[in-house]
Design a protein around this motif. Structure first.
Motif, PDB file in Angstrom:
ATOM      1  N   ARG A   1     -33.079 -12.418 -59.177  1.00 29.55           N
ATOM      2  CA  ARG A   1     -34.366 -12.149 -59.828  1.00 29.55           C
ATOM      3  C   ARG A   1     -35.045 -10.875 -59.344  1.00 29.55           C
ATOM      4  O   ARG A   1     -36.116 -10.539 -59.828  1.00 29.55           O
ATOM      5  CB  ARG A   1     -35.319 -13.322 -59.601  1.00 29.55           C
TER       6      ARG A   1
ATOM      7  N   SER B   1     -35.978  -8.117 -62.090  1.00 21.95           N
ATOM      8  CA  SER B   1     -37.114  -8.435 -62.956  1.00 21.95           C
ATOM      9  C   SER B   1     -38.425  -8.425 -62.177  1.00 21.95           C
ATOM     10  O   SER B   1     -39.464  -8.024 -62.696  1.00 21.95           O
ATOM     11  CB  SER B   1     -36.905  -9.789 -63.636  1.00 21.95           C
TER      12      SER B   1
ATOM     13  N   SER C   1     -41.840 -17.624 -62.351  1.00 25.55           N
ATOM     14  CA  SER C   1     -41.508 -16.652 -61.307  1.00 25.55           C
ATOM     15  C   SER C   1     -42.668 -16.484 -60.344  1.00 25.55           C
ATOM     16  O   SER C   1     -42.474 -16.404 -59.139  1.00 25.55           O
ATOM     17  CB  SER C   1     -41.156 -15.303 -61.922  1.00 25.55           C
TER      18      SER C   1
END
Length: 127
Positions: free
Chosen positions: A35, A38, A99
């Motif tokens: 991740r 991003s 997130s």
């Protein structure tokens, strides 16, 4: 030595602690390796988070520290915006809710570990 119920309960708690520790380390590695692109894309204009980018060149532990640094910025975003360390339009709100929650959880857990280690050393010095 006789094994009592107390020994069994303490052993279970210690086992759960170690299992949780290794689970969280794995989760931090997951965020750092899958991740991170991003996360960094969403906060690319933030000078405070850009100052943490040197962690990316320190291997797996550096990636974990990078995730924790971004998590701390998310956790204390109002304070950091107020004091000018975090860009108000820097894109940290562009991260998905999942997130943000995951990274903030990392920050809270890291604060607990750091706080415990600080207060543990403080207690040992003043004992």
């Amino acid at each position: 030595m006789v094994i009592t119920t107390t020994h069994i309960v303490l052993g279970v708690f210690i086992g759960i602690t170690f299992l949780g520790m290794f689970t969280l380390i794995g989760y931090y590695f997951y965020l750092g390796y899958t991740r991170m692109d991003s996360i960094l894309e969403a906060v690319k204009n933030c000078s405070l988070i850009n100052s943490y980018r040197f962690y990316l060149f320190m291997g797996p532990w550096g990636k974990m520290m990078m995730v924790a640094g971004v998590g701390n910025c998310l956790l204390f975003s109002k304070y950091l915006i107020k004091h000018g360390a975090l860009d108000k339009g820097g894109g940290y709100r562009e991260l998905s809710g999942a997130s943000q929650g995951a990274i903030a959880y990392v920050a809270v857990h890291r604060m607990g570990v750091v706080g415990e280690s600080f207060f543990g050393s403080y207690r040992s010095q003043n004992s």
